[in-house]
Design a protein around this motif. Structure first.
Motif, PDB file in Angstrom:
ATOM      1  N   GLY A  73       0.799  -1.218   0.000  1.00 25.66           N
ATOM      2  CA  GLY A  73       0.000   0.000   0.000  1.00 25.66           C
ATOM      3  C   GLY A  73       0.826   1.259   0.000  1.00 25.66           C
ATOM      4  O   GLY A  73       0.291   2.349  -0.242  1.00 25.66           O
ATOM      5  N   THR A 132       0.681   3.094  -3.420  1.00 22.51           N
ATOM      6  CA  THR A 132      -0.568   3.823  -3.651  1.00 22.51           C
ATOM      7  C   THR A 132      -0.609   5.091  -2.811  1.00 22.51           C
ATOM      8  O   THR A 132      -1.090   6.141  -3.260  1.00 22.51           O
ATOM      9  CB  THR A 132      -1.778   2.931  -3.325  1.00 22.51           C
ATOM     10  OG1 THR A 132      -1.806   1.839  -4.254  1.00 22.51           O
ATOM     11  CG2 THR A 132      -3.076   3.702  -3.416  1.00 22.51           C
ATOM     12  N   LEU A 133      -0.104   5.015  -1.586  1.00 24.23           N
ATOM     13  CA  LEU A 133      -0.042   6.209  -0.738  1.00 24.23           C
ATOM     14  C   LEU A 133       0.854   7.265  -1.377  1.00 24.23           C
ATOM     15  O   LEU A 133       0.505   8.457  -1.419  1.00 24.23           O
ATOM     16  CB  LEU A 133       0.487   5.839   0.650  1.00 24.23           C
ATOM     17  CG  LEU A 133       0.644   6.988   1.643  1.00 24.23           C
ATOM     18  CD1 LEU A 133      -0.700   7.661   1.900  1.00 24.23           C
ATOM     19  CD2 LEU A 133       1.251   6.500   2.956  1.00 24.23           C
ATOM     20  N   ALA A 158       0.147  -1.883  -8.694  1.00 23.07           N
ATOM     21  CA  ALA A 158      -0.517  -2.271  -7.452  1.00 23.07           C
ATOM     22  C   ALA A 158      -0.325  -3.759  -7.160  1.00 23.07           C
ATOM     23  O   ALA A 158      -0.085  -4.155  -6.020  1.00 23.07           O
ATOM     24  CB  ALA A 158      -2.002  -1.930  -7.528  1.00 23.07           C
ATOM     25  N   ASP A 170       3.206  -4.276  -5.940  1.00 22.28           N
ATOM     26  CA  ASP A 170       3.314  -3.815  -4.553  1.00 22.28           C
ATOM     27  C   ASP A 170       2.771  -4.882  -3.606  1.00 22.28           C
ATOM     28  O   ASP A 170       3.399  -5.238  -2.596  1.00 22.28           O
ATOM     29  CB  ASP A 170       2.540  -2.510  -4.400  1.00 22.28           C
ATOM     30  CG  ASP A 170       2.710  -1.876  -3.020  1.00 22.28           C
ATOM     31  OD1 ASP A 170       3.548  -2.368  -2.232  1.00 22.28           O
ATOM     32  OD2 ASP A 170       2.010  -0.895  -2.728  1.00 22.28           O
ATOM     33  N   GLY A 171       1.609  -5.419  -3.935  1.00 23.46           N
ATOM     34  CA  GLY A 171       1.010  -6.442  -3.080  1.00 23.46           C
ATOM     35  C   GLY A 171       1.803  -7.737  -3.043  1.00 23.46           C
ATOM     36  O   GLY A 171       1.840  -8.420  -2.014  1.00 23.46           O
ATOM     37  N   VAL A 228      -6.867   5.625  -4.504  1.00 18.72           N
ATOM     38  CA  VAL A 228      -6.629   4.811  -3.308  1.00 18.72           C
ATOM     39  C   VAL A 228      -7.529   3.579  -3.307  1.00 18.72           C
ATOM     40  O   VAL A 228      -7.087   2.459  -3.022  1.00 18.72           O
ATOM     41  CB  VAL A 228      -6.845   5.656  -2.034  1.00 18.72           C
ATOM     42  CG1 VAL A 228      -6.878   4.768  -0.796  1.00 18.72           C
ATOM     43  CG2 VAL A 228      -5.746   6.710  -1.899  1.00 18.72           C
ATOM     44  N   VAL A 229      -8.808   3.757  -3.634  1.00 16.50           N
ATOM     45  CA  VAL A 229      -9.749   2.633  -3.626  1.00 16.50           C
ATOM     46  C   VAL A 229      -9.396   1.627  -4.720  1.00 16.50           C
ATOM     47  O   VAL A 229      -9.327   0.410  -4.478  1.00 16.50           O
ATOM     48  CB  VAL A 229     -11.195   3.142  -3.806  1.00 16.50           C
ATOM     49  CG1 VAL A 229     -12.157   1.974  -3.990  1.00 16.50           C
ATOM     50  CG2 VAL A 229     -11.608   3.987  -2.613  1.00 16.50           C
ATOM     51  N   GLN A 246      -6.516   1.205  -6.707  1.00 19.34           N
ATOM     52  CA  GLN A 246      -5.219   0.551  -6.592  1.00 19.34           C
ATOM     53  C   GLN A 246      -5.106  -0.246  -5.304  1.00 19.34           C
ATOM     54  O   GLN A 246      -4.422  -1.267  -5.257  1.00 19.34           O
ATOM     55  CB  GLN A 246      -4.094   1.590  -6.691  1.00 19.34           C
ATOM     56  CG  GLN A 246      -3.979   2.190  -8.070  1.00 19.34           C
ATOM     57  CD  GLN A 246      -2.862   3.211  -8.207  1.00 19.34           C
ATOM     58  OE1 GLN A 246      -2.727   3.861  -9.229  1.00 19.34           O
ATOM     59  NE2 GLN A 246      -2.060   3.386  -7.179  1.00 19.34           N
ATOM     60  N   GLY A 247      -5.776   0.213  -4.258  1.00 16.91           N
ATOM     61  CA  GLY A 247      -5.763  -0.535  -3.012  1.00 16.91           C
ATOM     62  C   GLY A 247      -6.364  -1.921  -3.183  1.00 16.91           C
ATOM     63  O   GLY A 247      -5.881  -2.900  -2.602  1.00 16.91           O
ATOM     64  N   THR A 262      -3.826  -4.052  -4.860  1.00 15.78           N
ATOM     65  CA  THR A 262      -2.738  -4.363  -3.923  1.00 15.78           C
ATOM     66  C   THR A 262      -3.147  -5.518  -3.014  1.00 15.78           C
ATOM     67  O   THR A 262      -2.360  -6.440  -2.764  1.00 15.78           O
ATOM     68  CB  THR A 262      -2.390  -3.123  -3.078  1.00 15.78           C
ATOM     69  OG1 THR A 262      -1.936  -2.073  -3.939  1.00 15.78           O
ATOM     70  CG2 THR A 262      -1.283  -3.449  -2.085  1.00 15.78           C
ATOM     71  N   LEU A 263      -4.374  -5.479  -2.517  1.00 18.49           N
ATOM     72  CA  LEU A 263      -4.883  -6.576  -1.685  1.00 18.49           C
ATOM     73  C   LEU A 263      -4.926  -7.879  -2.472  1.00 18.49           C
ATOM     74  O   LEU A 263      -4.626  -8.952  -1.937  1.00 18.49           O
ATOM     75  CB  LEU A 263      -6.264  -6.232  -1.151  1.00 18.49           C
ATOM     76  CG  LEU A 263      -6.335  -5.096  -0.126  1.00 18.49           C
ATOM     77  CD1 LEU A 263      -7.785  -4.790   0.241  1.00 18.49           C
ATOM     78  CD2 LEU A 263      -5.532  -5.451   1.120  1.00 18.49           C
TER      79      LEU A 263
END
Length: 269
Positions: A3, A6-7, A159, A162-163, A201-202, A204-205, A208-209
């Motif tokens: 995350g 994305t931040l 994303a 990153d995850g 954020v929503v 790409q988050g 990432t999850l």
């Protein structure tokens, strides 16, 4: 930490939009072009490092030394054919147009009077011309910038990377691109661009999850095949940024799902 990319992306958009609100439309087009070209070259470098996963020891040990290239090729062919038949890129572009029309519209919802949108004339041959309302301009800024920031392969690839724990280099690069774009958007369309950070954020988050979940399920060899395939998709993105070839990268996104499946099939043979 998953995350973080994305931040960083969200912070870059906020900073870029703030600069755009301060500077207005003073940033030269040539300057934006030079920055985009430099970032395009960097995309190709990152793509090369990711594509090198095709010789990852875990992958070659699982499927042999020659199979990885065929796995990546098969993933791109099967994924590309599936994506083109599904018209993924066309549908994403159409979704952007529909969202913008739905949220911005060509007439003022309050007064039902002809208005002038930020990028075009009022509807009708003899329609009265007046500036778009503050609300319309805000919504136009939010919608237009959100679509640019989330509708693209780099948002998904970065994303996921990153995850999966492969670092935030791709999202760091996207952050630089989005920061520059946010300057231009905010200069033209105002403070609504700041709200696009929520969409980023929503969206790409969520990917990432998904990457975190895949990293806990997929073996290292399968992840290496996915990473190598994603590297070639990134190369296509770099070529588009450099305006060398408009490769329909979004149509090839299903290849990311095909690569681990082909790896499992080859390993089982």
């Amino acid at each position: 930490m998953p995350g973080a990319g994305t931040l960083l992306n969200a912070v870059a958009i906020v900073l870029g939009a703030t600069v755009g609100l301060v500077l207005g439309n003073r940033l030269p087009e040539h300057t934006r072009g030079v920055v985009t070209d430099a970032l395009g070259l960097l995309v190709l470098l990152i793509a090369a490092t990711n594509a090198a996963s095709v010789v990852d020891p875990a992958l070659t040990a699982r499927v042999g030394s020659t199979a990885p290239m065929l796995i990546v090729l098969g993933a791109l062919l099967i994924g590309g054919i599936a994506g083109s038949l599904l018209r993924v890129e066309e549908r994403l572009e159409r979704l952007g147009v529909l969202l913008r029309r739905a949220l911005v519209g060509r007439r003022s919802a309050a007064a039902q009077e002809p208005v002038v949108e930020p990028d075009g004339p009022a509807e009708g041959p003899g329609a009265a011309r007046r500036p778009a309302s503050g609300t319309e301009r805000f919504v136009a800024g939010f919608v237009s910038s959100s679509l640019v920031f989330v509708v693209g392969p780099l948002a998904i690839l970065g994303a996921l990377s990153d995850g999966l724990g492969h670092g935030i280099e791709q999202l760091a690069l996207k952050s630089a691109l989005d920061g520059v774009a946010a300057v231009a958007f905010a200069a033209a369309l105002g403070a609504g661009v700041l709200l696009s950070t929520v969409a980023v954020v929503v969206y790409q988050g969520a990917f990432t999850l998904l990457g975190v979940a895949l990293g806990n399920v997929l073996p290292e060899a399968h992840i290496a095949a996915l990473t190598a395939t994603g590297g070639l998709l990134l190369a296509g993105t770099g070529l588009r940024l450099l305006r060398l070839r408009s490769i329909p990268v979004a149509d090839m996104l299903p290849a990311l799902l095909v690569a681990p499946v082909l790896t499992a099939v080859v390993a089982a043979v």
